[in-house]
Design an enzyme around this catalytic site. Structure first.
Site, PDB file in Angstrom:
ATOM      1  N   CYS A  62       0.810  -1.245  -0.024  1.00 23.13           N
ATOM      2  CA  CYS A  62       0.117  -0.047   0.072  1.00 23.13           C
ATOM      3  C   CYS A  62       1.082   1.318  -0.102  1.00 23.13           C
ATOM      4  O   CYS A  62       1.931   1.279   0.628  1.00 23.13           O
ATOM      5  CB  CYS A  62      -0.841   0.013   1.477  1.00 23.13           C
ATOM      6  SG  CYS A  62      -1.742   1.377   1.527  1.00 23.13           S
ATOM      7  N   CYS A  63       0.532   2.327  -0.891  1.00 20.51           N
ATOM      8  CA  CYS A  63       1.415   3.662  -0.865  1.00 20.51           C
ATOM      9  C   CYS A  63      -0.024   4.549  -0.862  1.00 20.51           C
ATOM     10  O   CYS A  63      -1.200   4.262  -0.132  1.00 20.51           O
ATOM     11  CB  CYS A  63       2.199   3.707  -2.022  1.00 20.51           C
ATOM     12  SG  CYS A  63       1.176   3.935  -3.611  1.00 20.51           S
ATOM     13  N   TYR A  64       0.408   5.861  -1.201  1.00 18.53           N
ATOM     14  CA  TYR A  64      -0.707   6.919  -1.023  1.00 18.53           C
ATOM     15  C   TYR A  64      -1.973   6.562  -2.112  1.00 18.53           C
ATOM     16  O   TYR A  64      -3.214   6.628  -1.882  1.00 18.53           O
ATOM     17  CB  TYR A  64      -0.287   8.200  -1.303  1.00 18.53           C
ATOM     18  CG  TYR A  64       0.771   8.869  -0.143  1.00 18.53           C
ATOM     19  CD1 TYR A  64       0.195   9.251   0.954  1.00 18.53           C
ATOM     20  CD2 TYR A  64       2.198   8.660  -0.526  1.00 18.53           C
ATOM     21  CE1 TYR A  64       1.084   9.831   1.922  1.00 18.53           C
ATOM     22  CE2 TYR A  64       3.012   9.120   0.586  1.00 18.53           C
ATOM     23  CZ  TYR A  64       2.364   9.821   1.709  1.00 18.53           C
ATOM     24  OH  TYR A  64       3.280  10.188   2.456  1.00 18.53           O
ATOM     25  N   GLY A  66      -1.432   4.102  -5.015  1.00 19.58           N
ATOM     26  CA  GLY A  66      -1.561   2.939  -5.775  1.00 19.58           C
ATOM     27  C   GLY A  66      -0.467   3.157  -6.770  1.00 19.58           C
ATOM     28  O   GLY A  66      -0.328   2.137  -7.649  1.00 19.58           O
ATOM     29  N   PHE A  91      -3.752   4.068  -0.002  1.00 16.80           N
ATOM     30  CA  PHE A  91      -4.669   4.198   1.274  1.00 16.80           C
ATOM     31  C   PHE A  91      -5.621   5.379   1.158  1.00 16.80           C
ATOM     32  O   PHE A  91      -6.661   5.190   1.980  1.00 16.80           O
ATOM     33  CB  PHE A  91      -3.213   4.654   2.220  1.00 16.80           C
ATOM     34  CG  PHE A  91      -4.088   5.037   3.658  1.00 16.80           C
ATOM     35  CD1 PHE A  91      -4.321   4.134   4.437  1.00 16.80           C
ATOM     36  CD2 PHE A  91      -4.353   6.442   4.118  1.00 16.80           C
ATOM     37  CE1 PHE A  91      -4.877   4.286   5.768  1.00 16.80           C
ATOM     38  CE2 PHE A  91      -4.590   6.573   5.108  1.00 16.80           C
ATOM     39  CZ  PHE A  91      -5.233   5.557   6.112  1.00 16.80           C
TER      40      PHE A  91
END
Length: 104
Positions: A62-64, A66, A91
């Site tokens: 997961c990042c900010y 995708g 996220f």
């Protein structure tokens, strides 16, 4: 090789089996809120994570939004993890979709 996974698909997967979730955002963002039971993964702990994590347990990155998670997912799939996913929308989509399921 990694696959993409939606927030709904992740929720479904988590309801059926254990899933490792790694969050590659910065520490301050992670501390402000993250997916429950996610592990903050960065340059300081990635080697330890790769050495100690169960490579047979599905792994979701997961990042900010995708985007960055795709590169990390590719790297982790090259480290012999069997099922690696990049969370579509990151996220930010999780936060909107699962507002009562965020740890701080």
């Amino acid at each position: 090789m990694f696959e993409h996974i939606s927030v709904q698909q992740l929720a479904d997967l988590k309801s059926k089996q254990a899933v490792n979730i790694v969050d590659i955002r910065d520490g301050q963002s992670f501390a402000a809120g993250h997916i429950p039971h996610a592990t903050l993964l960065n340059n300081d702990n990635v080697a330890q994570f790769v050495a100690s994590a169960d490579k047979n347990t599905p792994l979701v990155v997961c990042c900010y939004h995708g985007n960055s998670s795709q590169g990390a997912a590719q790297y982790l799939s090259e480290q012999e993890f069997k099922q690696v996913y990049s969370l579509d929308g990151g996220f930010e989509v999780w936060k909107v979709s699962q507002p009562n399921d965020i740890e701080v």
